[in-house]
Design a protein around this motif. Structure first.
Motif, PDB file in Angstrom:
ATOM      1  N   ALA A   1       0.819  -1.213   0.000  1.00 52.32           N
ATOM      2  CA  ALA A   1       0.000   0.000   0.000  1.00 52.32           C
ATOM      3  C   ALA A   1       0.851   1.260   0.000  1.00 52.32           C
ATOM      4  CB  ALA A   1      -0.924  -0.014   1.221  1.00 52.32           C
ATOM      5  N   ILE A   2       2.038   1.193   0.589  1.00 52.92           N
ATOM      6  CA  ILE A   2       2.901   2.377   0.703  1.00 52.92           C
ATOM      7  C   ILE A   2       4.101   2.238  -0.229  1.00 52.92           C
ATOM      8  CG2 ILE A   2       4.290   3.811   2.254  1.00 52.92           C
ATOM      9  CD1 ILE A   2       2.604   2.714   4.585  1.00 52.92           C
ATOM     10  N   THR A   3       4.199   3.125  -1.183  1.00 52.90           N
ATOM     11  CA  THR A   3       5.345   3.137  -2.099  1.00 52.90           C
ATOM     12  C   THR A   3       6.502   3.884  -1.444  1.00 52.90           C
ATOM     13  OG1 THR A   3       3.981   3.001  -4.090  1.00 52.90           O
ATOM     14  CG2 THR A   3       6.169   3.977  -4.335  1.00 52.90           C
ATOM     15  N   VAL A   4       7.682   3.263  -1.422  1.00 46.54           N
ATOM     16  CA  VAL A   4       8.831   3.825  -0.715  1.00 46.54           C
ATOM     17  C   VAL A   4       9.855   4.377  -1.708  1.00 46.54           C
ATOM     18  CG1 VAL A   4      10.697   3.377   0.923  1.00 46.54           C
ATOM     19  CG2 VAL A   4       8.495   2.187   1.174  1.00 46.54           C
ATOM     20  N   ILE A   5      10.153   5.663  -1.551  1.00 42.74           N
ATOM     21  CA  ILE A   5      11.178   6.343  -2.345  1.00 42.74           C
ATOM     22  C   ILE A   5      12.367   6.622  -1.436  1.00 42.74           C
ATOM     23  CG2 ILE A   5      11.715   8.349  -3.780  1.00 42.74           C
ATOM     24  CD1 ILE A   5       9.471   6.595  -4.904  1.00 42.74           C
ATOM     25  N   SER A   6      13.578   6.360  -1.916  1.00 43.24           N
ATOM     26  CA  SER A   6      14.761   6.622  -1.108  1.00 43.24           C
ATOM     27  C   SER A   6      15.871   7.204  -1.969  1.00 43.24           C
ATOM     28  CB  SER A   6      15.240   5.343  -0.417  1.00 43.24           C
ATOM     29  OG  SER A   6      16.296   5.618   0.493  1.00 43.24           O
ATOM     30  N   PHE A   7      16.904   7.706  -1.286  1.00 45.88           N
ATOM     31  CA  PHE A   7      18.067   8.292  -1.953  1.00 45.88           C
ATOM     32  C   PHE A   7      19.352   7.735  -1.348  1.00 45.88           C
ATOM     33  CE2 PHE A   7      14.644  11.287  -2.452  1.00 45.88           C
ATOM     34  CZ  PHE A   7      14.806  11.819  -3.726  1.00 45.88           C
ATOM     35  N   ASP A   8      20.383   7.719  -2.126  1.00 48.04           N
ATOM     36  CA  ASP A   8      21.758   7.308  -1.826  1.00 48.04           C
ATOM     37  C   ASP A   8      22.153   6.083  -2.626  1.00 48.04           C
ATOM     38  OD1 ASP A   8      22.129   9.398  -0.140  1.00 48.04           O
ATOM     39  OD2 ASP A   8      22.324   8.229   1.701  1.00 48.04           O
ATOM     40  N   ALA A   9      21.256   5.069  -2.681  1.00 49.78           N
ATOM     41  CA  ALA A   9      21.570   3.829  -3.400  1.00 49.78           C
ATOM     42  C   ALA A   9      22.837   3.181  -2.860  1.00 49.78           C
ATOM     43  CB  ALA A   9      21.670   4.073  -4.904  1.00 49.78           C
ATOM     44  N   THR A  10      22.911   3.074  -1.528  1.00 47.39           N
ATOM     45  CA  THR A  10      23.999   2.333  -0.903  1.00 47.39           C
ATOM     46  C   THR A  10      23.806   0.848  -1.174  1.00 47.39           C
ATOM     47  OG1 THR A  10      22.757   2.127   1.162  1.00 47.39           O
ATOM     48  CG2 THR A  10      24.232   4.033   0.949  1.00 47.39           C
ATOM     49  N   GLN A  11      24.804   0.049  -0.849  1.00 54.71           N
ATOM     50  CA  GLN A  11      24.703  -1.401  -1.047  1.00 54.71           C
ATOM     51  C   GLN A  11      23.465  -1.956  -0.341  1.00 54.71           C
ATOM     52  OE1 GLN A  11      27.539  -2.679  -2.693  1.00 54.71           O
ATOM     53  NE2 GLN A  11      26.773  -4.741  -2.958  1.00 54.71           N
TER      54      GLN A  11
ATOM     55  N   ARG B   1      28.905  -2.646  -7.809  1.00 51.43           N
ATOM     56  CA  ARG B   1      29.058  -1.341  -7.175  1.00 51.43           C
ATOM     57  C   ARG B   1      30.078  -1.396  -6.046  1.00 51.43           C
ATOM     58  NH1 ARG B   1      25.378   2.335  -8.374  1.00 51.43           N
ATOM     59  NH2 ARG B   1      25.267   3.229  -6.293  1.00 51.43           N
ATOM     60  N   ALA B   2      30.723  -0.260  -5.804  1.00 50.92           N
ATOM     61  CA  ALA B   2      31.811  -0.195  -4.822  1.00 50.92           C
ATOM     62  C   ALA B   2      31.352   0.301  -3.460  1.00 50.92           C
ATOM     63  CB  ALA B   2      32.920   0.716  -5.351  1.00 50.92           C
ATOM     64  N   TYR B   3      30.071   0.578  -3.291  1.00 50.90           N
ATOM     65  CA  TYR B   3      29.590   1.083  -1.993  1.00 50.90           C
ATOM     66  C   TYR B   3      28.134   0.691  -1.776  1.00 50.90           C
ATOM     67  CZ  TYR B   3      27.633   4.726  -5.005  1.00 50.90           C
ATOM     68  OH  TYR B   3      26.968   5.400  -6.007  1.00 50.90           O
TER      69      TYR B   3
END
Length: 329
Positions: free
Chosen positions: A255-265, A327-329
Motif C-alpha cells: 500500500a505504501i510506495t517507498v522512495i529513497s536516496f543514496d543507493a547504498t549497497q 558497485r563499490a559502496y
C-alpha cells in the motif's frame, strides 16, 4: 608522590594514543610529513552508510602510501565543531582543507581566515551559501535538486492515473544541501499536481533511529499513506522497521510506495527485495575526485569551480543482483 604522578601521566598518554587522539594521523605536523601533501578534512559525522563510505573513500585515496597525510576531524553533525576544525587546520599549516559542510549557511568568517592563510579549500558533497565564491577553490558533489526531480518524475509516471496521493516526507538534516535540493523537488511537484498532498513532514537527520521514530508516530496517525519519500537510505531503513512492526504493507505490491536516496549497497539490496520501490543514487566516492583536484592545483592548473557527479536511479522492478555486485559502496 612523584613516582605516582609519573605512572599516572604514562597511563593517560597511553590511553590518549589508544583512543586515536595522539595518533600520527591526527596530531600536530612533524618532520615525518616532509614530502607528503597534508590535508585537513572536516567530515560531517558518521550518521549514515553513505557518510561511512565517503570517509572510507577519502582515507583510502589520500593515504601516506599515495603521498598524502590526511588529518580527519569528525564534526558529529555540529557546525561549531567544523569551525574549530578549520581553525585547527589553519594553525597546523596544512596544504589543503577539505570541507564536507553540515549546513549551507555560516561559512564566510572561517573560510575568510583560511583564504588569508593561503590555504585552498575544497568543498565536497554539500554546498555552502556565500556571495563570495573566492572563499573556496572548488566544489565537487551531487546535484541534489536533480536527484529529487528524478524521484518525483518516477512518482508521476507510476501514479499517472491516481487523482490523489497522500505523501509522508522524511527530510534530512535541515539546511543541508541534500535536504534543500530533494525537498525542493518534492515541493515543486506537489505544487504542480493538485491531487498530491504532503500529510506529514519531519526531519530524521539522515539517521535510521529517527527515521523509525517518526514513522512509528506517522503510522499511528494516518490510516492511508500512498508514498513515503525518504531523503536517504538510513531513514528508509528505520521507516521499514516501523512498518514491519506495525504490519503495514509497503514496497512492491504494498500500500505504501517507498522512495529513497543514496543507493547504498544495503539500500539497493532492499530495492532488489522490493522493500524500496525507487532509489536514486548519490555517489559518495569523492576521494579520487579530490585527489584529481589537488594534483591539478599542484601542477599549477585551475580546476572547474563546480564539478557535478554523474548518477543513476534504480527501480525495484528492473534492478538485478549483478548491478549491485558491480558497485563499490
Amino acid at each position: 608522590m612523584k613516582k605516582l604522578l609519573v605512572i599516572l601521566m604514562c597511563i593517560l598518554a597511553t590511553t590518549l594514543v589508544s583512543c586515536g587522539w595522539g595518533s600520527s594521523n591526527d596530531g600536530a605536523l612533524s618532520n615525518n610529513d616532509e614530502g607528503l601533501i597534508v590535508i585537513g578534512f572536516s567530515q560531517v559525522g558518521a550518521e549514515s552508510d553513505w557518510r561511512l563510505a565517503n570517509t572510507k573513500s577519502m582515507r583510502e585515496t589520500l593515504s601516506e602510501e599515495n603521498g598524502y597525510r590526511l588529518i580527519l576531524r569528525d564534526a558529529q553533525q555540529k557546525p561549531e565543531n567544523q569551525y574549530a576544525a578549520i581553525r585547527e587546520f589553519i594553525e597546523m599549516g596544512v596544504d589543503y582543507i577539505v570541507l564536507a559542510p553540515i549546513t549551507e549557511e555560516g561559512w564566510d568568517q572561517v573560510l575568510s581566515e583560511a583564504r588569508a592563510a593561503g590555504i585552498p579549500v575544497i568543498i565536497v558533497d554539500r554546498m555552502i551559501s556565500t556571495e563570495d565564491n573566492s572563499l573556496y577553490t572548488c566544489w565537487v558533489g551531487s546535484n541534489f535538486r536533480k536527484e529529487g526531480e528524478a524521484a518525483v518524475a518516477w512518482i508521476g509516471q507510476t501514479f499517472w492515473d491516481r487523482p490523489t496521493l497522500k505523501i509522508v516526507h522524511l527530510q534530512g538534516s535541515m539546511g543541508s544541501s541534500a535536504q534543500i535540493g530533494r525537498s525542493a523537488s518534492l515541493m515543486a511537484a506537489v505544487d504542480s499536481y493538485p491531487g498530491w498532498e504532503i500529510i506529514y513532514s519531519a526531519s530524521g537527520d539522515f539517521t535510521q533511529v529517527k527515521g523509525k521514530e517518526i514513522m512509528e508516530y506517522v503510522l499511528k496517525q494516518f490510516d492511508q499513506i500512498d508514498v513515503l519519500y525518504c531523503e536517504n537510505d538510513n531513514m528508509a531503513f528505520g521507516a521499514i522497521e516501523a512498518m514491519d512492526a506495525a504490519q503495514r504493507s509497503y514496497g512492491v505490491g504494498g500500500a505504501i510506495t517507498v522512495i529513497s536516496f543514496d543507493a547504498t549497497q544495503a539500500g539497493l539490496e532492499d530495492t532488489l527485495r522490493g522493500k524500496i520501490n525507487y532509489n536514486v543514487e548519490c555517489n559518495p566516492l569523492h576521494g579520487p575526485r579530490v585527489e584529481a583536484i589537488i594534483l591539478q592545483l599542484e601542477s599549477g592548473g585551475v580546476p572547474d569551480k563546480l564539478v557535478y557527479v554523474e548518477e543513476a536511479a534504480f527501480d525495484a522492478t528492473t534492478i538485478t543482483q549483478e548491478i549491485i555486485d558491480q558497485r563499490a559502496y
